[in-house]
Design an enzyme around this catalytic site. Structure first.
Site, PDB file in Angstrom:
ATOM      1  N   ARG A 107       2.100 -30.215  11.599  1.00  0.00           N
ATOM      2  CA  ARG A 107       1.484 -28.961  12.049  1.00  0.00           C
ATOM      3  C   ARG A 107       0.939 -28.160  10.871  1.00  0.00           C
ATOM      4  O   ARG A 107      -0.165 -27.624  10.932  1.00  0.00           O
ATOM      5  CB  ARG A 107       2.500 -28.149  12.834  1.00  0.00           C
ATOM      6  CG  ARG A 107       2.943 -28.886  14.087  1.00  0.00           C
ATOM      7  CD  ARG A 107       4.202 -28.326  14.675  1.00  0.00           C
ATOM      8  NE  ARG A 107       4.611 -29.158  15.817  1.00  0.00           N
ATOM      9  CZ  ARG A 107       5.812 -29.161  16.305  1.00  0.00           C
ATOM     10  NH1 ARG A 107       6.752 -28.386  15.790  1.00  0.00           N
ATOM     11  NH2 ARG A 107       6.105 -29.929  17.320  1.00  0.00           N
ATOM     12  N   CYS A 155       3.237  -2.988   4.066  1.00  0.00           N
ATOM     13  CA  CYS A 155       2.437  -1.807   4.395  1.00  0.00           C
ATOM     14  C   CYS A 155       3.184  -1.054   5.493  1.00  0.00           C
ATOM     15  O   CYS A 155       4.357  -1.333   5.743  1.00  0.00           O
ATOM     16  CB  CYS A 155       1.005  -2.179   4.788  1.00  0.00           C
ATOM     17  SG  CYS A 155       0.804  -3.141   6.292  1.00  0.00           S
ATOM     18  N   ARG A 165       8.652 -33.029  11.767  1.00  0.00           N
ATOM     19  CA  ARG A 165       7.571 -32.798  12.726  1.00  0.00           C
ATOM     20  C   ARG A 165       6.744 -31.562  12.370  1.00  0.00           C
ATOM     21  O   ARG A 165       5.577 -31.472  12.737  1.00  0.00           O
ATOM     22  CB  ARG A 165       8.109 -32.696  14.144  1.00  0.00           C
ATOM     23  CG  ARG A 165       8.889 -31.427  14.433  1.00  0.00           C
ATOM     24  CD  ARG A 165       9.444 -31.426  15.866  1.00  0.00           C
ATOM     25  NE  ARG A 165       9.972 -30.158  16.253  1.00  0.00           N
ATOM     26  CZ  ARG A 165      11.195 -29.716  15.981  1.00  0.00           C
ATOM     27  NH1 ARG A 165      12.023 -30.483  15.272  1.00  0.00           N
ATOM     28  NH2 ARG A 165      11.603 -28.539  16.389  1.00  0.00           N
ATOM     29  N   HIS A 166       7.338 -30.637  11.639  1.00  0.00           N
ATOM     30  CA  HIS A 166       6.631 -29.418  11.257  1.00  0.00           C
ATOM     31  C   HIS A 166       5.570 -29.691  10.184  1.00  0.00           C
ATOM     32  O   HIS A 166       4.582 -28.976  10.084  1.00  0.00           O
ATOM     33  CB  HIS A 166       7.622 -28.359  10.773  1.00  0.00           C
ATOM     34  CG  HIS A 166       8.708 -28.098  11.765  1.00  0.00           C
ATOM     35  ND1 HIS A 166       8.478 -27.536  13.004  1.00  0.00           N
ATOM     36  CD2 HIS A 166      10.034 -28.361  11.713  1.00  0.00           C
ATOM     37  CE1 HIS A 166       9.611 -27.445  13.662  1.00  0.00           C
ATOM     38  NE2 HIS A 166      10.578 -27.940  12.901  1.00  0.00           N
ATOM     39  N   ASP A 185       0.860  -1.167   0.000  1.00  0.00           N
ATOM     40  CA  ASP A 185       0.000   0.000   0.000  1.00  0.00           C
ATOM     41  C   ASP A 185       0.906   1.230   0.000  1.00  0.00           C
ATOM     42  O   ASP A 185       2.127   1.103  -0.153  1.00  0.00           O
ATOM     43  CB  ASP A 185      -0.995  -0.024   1.173  1.00  0.00           C
ATOM     44  CG  ASP A 185      -0.345   0.196   2.528  1.00  0.00           C
ATOM     45  OD1 ASP A 185       0.899   0.346   2.615  1.00  0.00           O
ATOM     46  OD2 ASP A 185      -1.086   0.223   3.531  1.00  0.00           O
ATOM     47  N   THR A 211       2.919  -1.048   8.876  1.00  0.00           N
ATOM     48  CA  THR A 211       3.347  -1.901   9.992  1.00  0.00           C
ATOM     49  C   THR A 211       3.480  -3.367   9.598  1.00  0.00           C
ATOM     50  O   THR A 211       4.057  -4.150  10.344  1.00  0.00           O
ATOM     51  CB  THR A 211       2.337  -1.841  11.154  1.00  0.00           C
ATOM     52  OG1 THR A 211       1.077  -2.342  10.689  1.00  0.00           O
ATOM     53  CG2 THR A 211       2.191  -0.425  11.696  1.00  0.00           C
ATOM     54  N   GLY A 212       2.891  -3.762   8.485  1.00  0.00           N
ATOM     55  CA  GLY A 212       2.837  -5.158   8.085  1.00  0.00           C
ATOM     56  C   GLY A 212       1.631  -5.883   8.657  1.00  0.00           C
ATOM     57  O   GLY A 212       1.288  -6.977   8.216  1.00  0.00           O
ATOM     58  N   HIS A 218       9.911 -23.642   9.863  1.00  0.00           N
ATOM     59  CA  HIS A 218       8.991 -24.370  10.736  1.00  0.00           C
ATOM     60  C   HIS A 218       7.528 -24.260  10.332  1.00  0.00           C
ATOM     61  O   HIS A 218       6.741 -25.156  10.649  1.00  0.00           O
ATOM     62  CB  HIS A 218       9.143 -23.883  12.175  1.00  0.00           C
ATOM     63  CG  HIS A 218      10.432 -24.287  12.800  1.00  0.00           C
ATOM     64  ND1 HIS A 218      10.719 -24.059  14.117  1.00  0.00           N
ATOM     65  CD2 HIS A 218      11.536 -24.899  12.280  1.00  0.00           C
ATOM     66  CE1 HIS A 218      11.934 -24.511  14.395  1.00  0.00           C
ATOM     67  NE2 HIS A 218      12.453 -25.016  13.290  1.00  0.00           N
ATOM     68  N   ASN A 219       7.139 -23.161   9.677  1.00  0.00           N
ATOM     69  CA  ASN A 219       5.724 -22.943   9.343  1.00  0.00           C
ATOM     70  C   ASN A 219       5.436 -23.036   7.859  1.00  0.00           C
ATOM     71  O   ASN A 219       4.286 -22.924   7.465  1.00  0.00           O
ATOM     72  CB  ASN A 219       5.259 -21.575   9.853  1.00  0.00           C
ATOM     73  CG  ASN A 219       5.555 -21.381  11.321  1.00  0.00           C
ATOM     74  OD1 ASN A 219       6.291 -20.485  11.704  1.00  0.00           O
ATOM     75  ND2 ASN A 219       4.996 -22.243  12.161  1.00  0.00           N
TER      76      ASN A 219
END
Length: 147
Positions: free
Chosen positions: A135, A64, A131-132, A7, A66-67, A97-98
């Site tokens: 999740r 943006c 292991r991730h 933005d 602040t994100g 990990h994500n």
């Protein structure tokens, strides 16, 4: 292909990010905005994230002030795992990990030098799996329920 969106608050940092990506030969599609005129972050975040969710792009970079707004908008789209990162360690862990597929940055809270380092780490870190994976699959199952 990287989906880019910002933005007005992220416009200047996005210009630096595009130069950084160009120097590294990384391809991207720019979903705007294309000026520092006031605009709504969701008008740009959502099309970029739809491109990722559909497979047109593989990952994204959203900026943006602040994100926060970009990360909220991005995570509304099934298949998107957006992480708001303020340092290199967060960028590494959100990928490793994500399996995050979108990096969100805040131009008013992160310096250009810090942001470019975060971008470098995010786009050069692979998902660890193991292991991730279990999740991440739970998140993917929630997305399938929402569709």
């Amino acid at each position: 292909m990287i989906a880019l969106a910002c933005d007005h608050g992220g416009y200047e940092l996005m210009q630096a990010a595009k130069h950084f990506l160009d120097e590294r030969g990384l391809k991207y599609e720019d979903f705007g905005t294309y000026s520092a005129e006031s605009c709504d972050y969701s008008d740009f975040a959502l099309p970029a994230c739809h491109a990722i969710a559909s497979g047109t792009c593989s990952v994204g970079l959203l900026i943006c002030g602040t994100g926060i707004g970009m990360s909220i908008a991005a995570n509304k789209i099934p298949g998107i795992r957006a992480g708001l990162c303020t340092n290199n360690f967060m960028a590494e862990m959100t990928r490793a990990h994500n399996d995050a597929n979108v990096l969100c940055l805040g131009a008013r809270v992160t310096s250009e030098t810090e942001a470019l380092g975060i971008i470098d780490v995010f786009f050069s870190t692979d998902f660890e799996g193991g292991r991730h994976s279990r999740r991440v699959e739970k998140l993917n199952a929630l997305d399938r329920e929402r569709e």
